[in-house]
Scaffold this active site. Structure first.
Site: not given
Length: 236
Positions: A16, A105
């Site tokens: 990202h 994550e």
């Protein structure tokens, strides 16, 4: 015959774009931060250069996409693929898109929002790490995930990707895959793709908004590899 060519299935790892915590190095796991304006520009620039017909990531060759549920990953996906051009655009609810916690994550638990130095000092204040410094790859996170837990969920994704690609090692069908996720978990994914434990020494740098590429040697699903460099497709 070359080890890797355009007919061998590939896996594209997309980190990202920038967030506020990316800029200052804070550990960002479950905190659902959006991209900064510059982070959106990063991903848009990557998309313009690398995503589209006859480009590195050609949606005509992509058969599966995995996306982290976090807002920053969802925004990145939309910047990459959300286009009115049917040759580029893929919507988040397309059947080929899977949103899964398996590529979220690393859950940093008690270390969420801290800098590396702050985490190490916190652990020493608690009487930990007297003989060696904390290493997330080995020690995991208090109140969060261990390396074993991260390994287990990433291995599930790798198994699914390879099951999809295994029948088409010689280009019988385009089955490229894309993962849109986060900096640390994607580096973990690369280690597991190469069948390495997470604490194996493999220093890696992965810039926000960047794309990395995995594949297979000799068209063999049992020989997963990573690209040290790849020539871009010729523009038509």
């Amino acid at each position: 015959m070359s080890d890797l060519d355009s007919t061998t299935p590939r896996v594209f790892l997309v980190r990202h774009g920038e967030t506020e915590w990316t800029k200052n190095g804070r550990y960002t796991g479950t905190t659902d931060l959006p991209l900064t304006p510059y982070g959106i520009e990063q991903v848009a620039g990557t998309a313009a250069l690398l995503v589209g017909p006859h480009k590195l990531v050609d949606v005509a060759r992509v058969s599966s996409i995995w996306v982290s549920p976090r807002k920053r990953a969802q925004q990145t996906f939309k910047c990459l693929f959300d286009s009115e051009d049917p040759n580029v655009g893929i919507s988040i609810d397309d059947e080929k898109v899977t949103i899964t916690e398996d590529i979220a994550e690393w859950d940093y638990g008690d270390y969420e929002g801290l800098l590396v130095g702050e985490i190490r000092q916190k652990r020493k204040d608690e009487g930990l790490d007297q003989e060696r410094e904390w290493d997330i790859w080995r020690d995991g996170c208090e109140g969060g995930e261990s390396a074993r837990q991260v390994t287990e969920r990433l291995d599930r994704v790798i198994e699914k990707v390879q099951d999809l690609q295994r029948p088409y090692m010689n280009g019988e069908k385009p089955v490229d895959a894309v993962l849109v996720a986060h900096g640390l978990v994607l580096r973990c994914f690369m280690k597991r793709w190469l069948k390495l434990p997470l604490d194996a020494e493999l220093p890696m740098i992965f810039s926000p908004g960047a794309i990395s590429i995995l594949g297979y040697k000799n068209h063999d699903v049992n020989q997963p590899a990573f690209f040290m460099g790849m020539a871009l497709p010729a523009q038509k």
